[in-house]
Enzyme design. Sequence first.
Site, short mmCIF file in Angstrom:
data_model
loop_
_atom_site.label_atom_id
_atom_site.label_comp_id
_atom_site.label_asym_id
_atom_site.label_seq_id
_atom_site.Cartn_x
_atom_site.Cartn_y
_atom_site.Cartn_z
N THR A 179 0.84 -1.20 0.00
CA THR A 179 0.00 0.00 0.00
C THR A 179 0.87 1.25 0.00
O THR A 179 2.06 1.19 0.33
CB THR A 179 -0.90 0.03 1.25
OG1 THR A 179 -1.80 1.14 1.19
CG2 THR A 179 -0.07 0.14 2.51
N THR A 201 -7.93 -4.93 5.29
CA THR A 201 -7.92 -3.67 4.57
C THR A 201 -8.86 -2.71 5.27
O THR A 201 -9.83 -3.12 5.90
CB THR A 201 -8.34 -3.86 3.10
OG1 THR A 201 -8.23 -2.61 2.39
CG2 THR A 201 -9.77 -4.36 2.97
#
Length: 371
Positions: free
Chosen positions: A221, A254
């Site tokens: 990420t 997430t």
Amino acid sequence: MAPVVRFLLIALQLVGPCGAAGAALPLVINTWAFRKATETAWRTLQLGGSELDAVEKGCGQCEVDQCDGSVGYGGSPDESGETTLDAMIMDGNTMEVGAVADLRHVKNAIGVARKVIEHTKHTLLVGESATLFAVRMGFPYEDLTTQRSLSIYSRWLNQSCQPNYWKNVVPDSSKSCGPYKRLEKVSFDEGTISQRNIHSHDTIGMVVIGKSGTVASGTSTNGGVHKIPGRVGDSPIAGAGSYADSTAGGAAATGDGDTMMRFLPSYQAVEYMRMGTDPTVACQKVISRIQKHVPEFFGAVICANTTGSYGVKDLAFTIGRLIYHEGKLHHQMITRDYKKSCKQPLEEKENQLHHIDKNVTCDFIWGKKLS
């Protein structure tokens, strides 16, 4: 603007029913509608690569593709305008973990994380030192800034730096940019979490289970957009961003990493599966635990055990799955509410499905409504 309808769970399987139970191995499962990443991981397995290879190549594909602007270079600039990367990879056989956080000037964060396992006795490297390590390992030193990230940063500055992650500071962080100084009197009000876009946290989390039940997992990420420089979320933290254990299964998370990392949801989900808990129930239990303490949090966990069964639990996300079954790729999208049938047309734009109403239930093959 119509809301973006996305998939939270993507799974590829060689054979097996279109359901979470009794699935065949091998299995590739990941968060969000990052189809190319899933296919890359699957192809790696089919060509004889290991589960760890598949995780590295799959997440690496997302870094190249800049998936949703939340993975890889050129996305999620921090409040100084810089893009930095976090990633981790875990071997469920040896329990080794390699991770990098606040990585600058190197695009292949998951690749650097793999090198931490292979060439050091450490687990996590951060900041400029992680960049120096990456360059020593042969990764090119590059600019992670793009015109898109500069544009995002410029718009944010023009909006008085809203939203941001500061509190209990002067000047008032809800109205103006910094630099900030601390307030003498500290308030414990969490502020307006809803101002932040939930899709600014679209980490790719991946779990790969081989034919023999060997498990690997990983994440990549560029973190929360407009984060305070130096911030590290859940993604590179073993047990938070993802976790793998070949005796039990794997999980990945997430969402709001600042909240989720406090509860180690991926580790906890795997431990539930070790005790025989169904993957879907394991995901539900860890999300429910977080919600008890932080009711307004948004996030999700995907879980898979060593038999290939898998599940997902979300809050404030759309759930979906993609299954390779009988030679065809299928996915089913299920939103949080089941009140309406699919009456509105959908269109695919930049690999994302757009729908005028998010409270729907529909079935699709590659984004097309089934009759």
